[in-house]
Write an enzyme that holds these catalytic residues in place. Structure first.
Site, PDB file in Angstrom:
ATOM      1  N   ASP A  51       0.905  -1.132  -0.041  1.00  0.00           N
ATOM      2  CA  ASP A  51      -0.231   0.131  -0.069  1.00  0.00           C
ATOM      3  C   ASP A  51       0.762   1.342  -0.217  1.00  0.00           C
ATOM      4  O   ASP A  51       2.093   1.148   0.065  1.00  0.00           O
ATOM      5  CB  ASP A  51      -0.939  -0.031   1.245  1.00  0.00           C
ATOM      6  CG  ASP A  51      -1.753  -1.131   1.276  1.00  0.00           C
ATOM      7  OD1 ASP A  51      -2.181  -1.677   0.059  1.00  0.00           O
ATOM      8  OD2 ASP A  51      -2.173  -1.663   2.279  1.00  0.00           O
ATOM      9  N   TYR A 111       6.761 -10.197   6.346  1.00  0.00           N
ATOM     10  CA  TYR A 111       6.820  -8.626   6.638  1.00  0.00           C
ATOM     11  C   TYR A 111       7.183  -8.541   8.037  1.00  0.00           C
ATOM     12  O   TYR A 111       7.205  -9.055   9.039  1.00  0.00           O
ATOM     13  CB  TYR A 111       5.287  -8.422   6.592  1.00  0.00           C
ATOM     14  CG  TYR A 111       4.502  -8.274   5.428  1.00  0.00           C
ATOM     15  CD1 TYR A 111       4.621  -7.096   4.506  1.00  0.00           C
ATOM     16  CD2 TYR A 111       4.123  -9.410   4.833  1.00  0.00           C
ATOM     17  CE1 TYR A 111       4.200  -7.000   3.461  1.00  0.00           C
ATOM     18  CE2 TYR A 111       3.471  -9.225   3.618  1.00  0.00           C
ATOM     19  CZ  TYR A 111       3.385  -8.150   2.708  1.00  0.00           C
ATOM     20  OH  TYR A 111       2.817  -8.172   1.534  1.00  0.00           O
TER      21      TYR A 111
END
Length: 248
Positions: A51, A111
């Protein structure tokens, strides 16, 4: 020749990975660089979307180079980097099998999410960490992260893109979560076979709410046991999130 590239980027100036109207994106920048080098349109396929404001040290993508191009894989690295801004770097390039796909061939991703507990956030960390000057309990944070391990329906930890159907599968497997101490705070690590839209940010937000005493661990656990009941209480900002590694 199909080529796999590993990409690192500072997500702060960009609207995310995927090309979209009225936004400067990583994918668009790389495709523009390829067009300048090859003199033709070349589509880049990423391992997944990040994002706006999210970073990467190990994003992976692939593209198909025309037979007429004489560059070998190693030479694509400097060729692309001379056409890209300093905030986007191609770190590696290698030839792969014709059936390799950056997204569908991936076996797992990791992540990292960085929390800063410094009383004052350094300007050099702005946009690179979630600033939490209010103290949190690390043991509760570690217990909250452990709840997410295994295979679950993560519907309560997924944001809507607007194109979901009744058949959307929200099941994912997190093989490992980890809490690491760093000088100014903590680093959260999530490794799994796939991640839903904003899933890591919603997991992080829920875990932090527990560690700050805003919700109980059993309430967080209930979001996994009854995923349709309600959503994670908080979506962490994009600042601290980095796609660290994709494994094949």
């Amino acid at each position: 020749m199909r080529l796999r590239i590993t990409i690192a980027y500072d997500g702060r100036p960009y609207g995310g990975w995927q090309i979209q109207p009225n936004a400067d994106t990583i994918q668009e920048r790389i495709e523009h660089a390829l067009r300048e080098i090859a003199g033709e349109e070349i589509r880049v396929h990423g391992s997944g979307r990040t994002d706006a404001g999210v970073h990467a040290t190990g994003q992976v993508a692939h593209f198909d180079a025309s037979d007429q191009l004489s560059l070998n894989p190693a030479n694509w690295v400097p060729a692309l980097n001379t056409k890209l801004p300093a905030t986007i770097r191609v770190m590696d390039c290698e030839e792969v099998a014709a059936d390799f796909h950056a997204r569908f061939s991936a076996r797992s991703k990791t992540y990292l999410y960085r929390l800063s507990l410094a009383p004052v956030l350094s300007p050099f960390d702005a946009g690179l960490a979630w600033h939490l000057p209010r103290q949190l309990d690390p043991e509760t944070l570690r217990e909250a992260l452990a709840l997410f391990e295994g295979r679950h329906d993560f519907r309560a930890f997924a944001a809507a893109r607007g194109n979901e159907t009744g058949e959307t599968d929200y099941h994912r497997t997190l093989s490992e979560t980890e809490l690491r101490e760093i000088p100014e705070g903590y680093l959260l690590a999530f490794t799994g076979d796939g991640f839903l839209y904003k899933m890591v940010r919603l997991l992080t937000g829920g875990a932090v709410q527990c560690a700050q005493g805003r919700i109980r661990l059993d309430e967080l656990s209930q979001l996994l046991a009854d995923p349709g009941s309600r959503k994670s209480p908080l979506c962490a900002p994009p600042d601290g999130l980095t796609l660290h590694e994709v494994r094949y």
